[in-house]
Design a protein around this motif. Structure first.
Motif, short mmCIF file in Angstrom:
data_model
loop_
_atom_site.label_atom_id
_atom_site.label_comp_id
_atom_site.label_asym_id
_atom_site.label_seq_id
_atom_site.Cartn_x
_atom_site.Cartn_y
_atom_site.Cartn_z
N GLY A 1 1.83 7.73 -5.86
CA GLY A 1 0.79 8.72 -6.10
C GLY A 1 -0.50 8.15 -6.66
N ILE A 2 -0.71 6.86 -6.47
CA ILE A 2 -1.96 6.27 -6.97
C ILE A 2 -3.12 6.71 -6.10
N GLU A 3 -4.14 7.23 -6.72
CA GLU A 3 -5.28 7.72 -5.95
C GLU A 3 -6.21 6.57 -5.61
N PRO A 4 -6.68 6.55 -4.37
CA PRO A 4 -7.64 5.49 -4.02
C PRO A 4 -8.91 5.64 -4.85
N TYR B 1 1.04 4.36 -2.55
CA TYR B 1 0.87 5.74 -2.09
C TYR B 1 2.02 6.61 -2.57
N ALA C 1 0.83 -1.20 0.00
CA ALA C 1 0.00 0.00 0.00
C ALA C 1 0.86 1.25 0.00
N ARG C 2 1.95 1.20 0.74
CA ARG C 2 2.82 2.36 0.83
C ARG C 2 3.46 2.64 -0.52
#
Lengths: 109, 403
Positions: free
Chosen positions: A98-101, A95, A91-92
């Motif tokens: 820069g992947i947007e949820p 993040y 997940a980090r």
């Protein structure tokens, strides 16, 4: 060990195993159905918590309370420590990239 | 002459060199400055400030010690307090401002100085300073034999504790044949166990413990941990069942949000325990940890509410600090919770939606003051767009707070 006892034990083992397989299966379904990398990381932890937990429970019952059980439980402890670490790392990485949820209404990706 | 300083192994030598150069070149004053990024200091600001001040005091004393005859004036300052410093260029800019204000053209840097904590910024900062037209020079220091960063002073307590744990673990894997077996087993397990535990403890007792273990506290924490584990298991089972329901639900009623929570646990292992527990619980996933901020991805509203209600956080506090500490207000009551729509850069540009009304303190520090006023509008705006977007009603039960 009486026959009844043996039957009960086998039944319990089967139930635990079935539960473990079920939750692992659901987790796999989740990985396919959920929309993005973050959401998938959630369900991956399911396999290792209840999935592995129930199977280890079955192992404990199968062996009776002997030394193998200690090892099985230790295995569970290590899974409980390493699994969140791996999920967190994935997940980090997402993040930091820069992947947007994903939010409702968007395309699956 | 300007010397940016910070805690480093070669600071003493740098000060000596700077004073020497200043005397040679007849510089009128030496300015020792500490660029600080308070924004990263959070709650500990007073303590950090005190630390910086003692550092500067120490530097001043050293400078006087080294100075002979023609003593240049020694000035110290803390700079960059008001600025947001992140990139090497930011640091260079702050230094340049100070240099211009005091008519300084020569900058001496300590090669071991690290302005950005663990982030290596120094070389880039030097380049940026040179580009701005300053004379930049690294003090020719001799780096003392560097101890590996992993090792810390370890003593008998560390060794003993590690030895005991390793020995127990060894016997555990051996199925406690030391007690259950015959005489041969007893000796065999005793000898091999001692050798193995000795090797482990001997090689690692300087590495494994970050601070001197206090045995009594450790014991109490272990007892509390044994209460925590069943609770954690209960939480895991509960949320596992919930997430199973959600995954198998035909409409997949999820509503994922990235949230940021400032948690009220302090230090490495409590924070790790909490972050790991959050990730272990399906529905919440720790994405990033930044100081006391945890970036948590929550898959559905009830997971988010659970997170904001801080049940796990409270339990972890109980494990590490005891029952009294467990009674701190929840993150939501403290106003330490926040919804981010996407990774931080965009959120800072104004896309974040606050959940608590009390997060003003944080707002001010981040310099996003205008955002608070917008929160209400934005929230309804967001709700509207969501309604527009979803063709079918994806909102799962229990979602009252989102809209």
């Amino acid at each position: 060990m009486s026959e009844l006892e043996l039957g009960l034990r086998t039944g319990a083992i089967l139930v635990l195993l079935a539960g473990g397989v079920f939750f692992t299966f659901v987790s796999a379904v989740g990985v396919i159905r959920l929309p993005d990398v973050y959401a998938r990381a959630h369900t991956a932890s399911q396999t290792d918590t209840l999935g592995a937990g129930l199977v280890v429970g079955a192992v404990v019952l199968t062996y009776g309370f002997e030394t193998e059980v200690i090892k099985a439980v230790l295995l569970l402890v290590f899974i409980f420590i390493t699994n969140p670490t791996a999920a967190h790392a994935a997940a980090r990485a997402a993040y930091v990239e820069g992947i947007e949820p994903w939010t409702e209404g968007e395309e699956r990706r | 002459m300007l010397v940016p300083v910070g805690e480093s192994v070669t600071l003493r030598q740098t000060v000596g060199y700077a004073v020497g150069v200043a005397e040679e070149t007849d510089a009128s004053a030496i300015h020792f400055v500490v660029p600080v990024a308070w924004h990263s200091a959070g709650d500990v600001e007073p303590a950090v400030r005190r630390e910086v001040e003692t550092l500067l005091d120490r530097v001043q004393v050293w400078a006087r010690e080294d100075a002979s005859g023609t003593t240049p004036a020694v000035e110290t300052a803390i700079i960059g307090e008001e600025q947001y410093m992140f990139s090497p260029d930011d640091y260079a800019g702050v230094l340049a401002d100070y240099a211009d204000a005091h008519g300084v053209e020569r900058i001496v840097v300590d090669p071991e100085y690290s302005p950005g904590g663990n982030v290596p910024l120094l070389r880039a900062m030097e380049v940026s300073l040179v580009e701005r037209g300053y004379t930049v020079e690294e003090a020719p220091v001799e780096t003392p034999v560097r101890r590996s960063r992993l090792t810390r002073p370890g003593g008998a307590v560390q060794f003993g504790l590690l030895f005991a744990v390793s020995f127990l673990f060894y016997q555990l894997l051996g199925g406690f044949a030391i007690v259950t077996g015959d005489t041969f087993d007893l000796f065999y397990e005793l000898v091999t166990g001692t050798i193995a535990a000795g090797i482990v403890a001997g090689s690692l007792h300087r590495v494994t413990m970050s601070e001197r273990p206090r045995l009594r506290r450790l014991g109490v924490q272990l007892v509390r941990l044994s209460l925590y584990v069943p609770y954690l298991l209960y939480e895991i089972v509960k949320s596992n069942i919930l997430i199973t329901f959600i995954i198998l639900h035909p409409r997949l009623p999820i509503e994922p949000r990235l949230t940021r929570v400032r948690v009220a646990v302090w230090g490495g292992s409590p924070l790790t325990t909490l972050a790991n527990s959050i990730t272990l619980t399906p529905g919440t996933l720790t994405v990033r940890a930044d100081g006391q901020y945890l970036y948590v991805h929550a898959l559905f509203p009830s997971a988010r509410e659970g997170l904001f209600a801080g049940t796990l956080e409270r339990a972890v506090r109980f494990v590490y600090y005891g029952r009294a500490a467990a009674a701190v207000a929840t993150p939501e009551e403290r106003g330490d919770t926040e919804l981010l729509q996407r990774p931080e850069e965009d959120a800072d540009a104004g896309a974040s939606v606050r959940s608590g009304e009390g997060s003003s303190e944080e707002t001010r520090r981040e310099g996003e003051r205008s955002e608070e006023a917008r929160t209400e509008d934005e929230r309804s705006e967001e709700a509207r767009t969501r309604d527009d977007r979803s063709d079918d009603d994806r909102t799962p039960p229990g979602d009252g707070g989102g809209a």
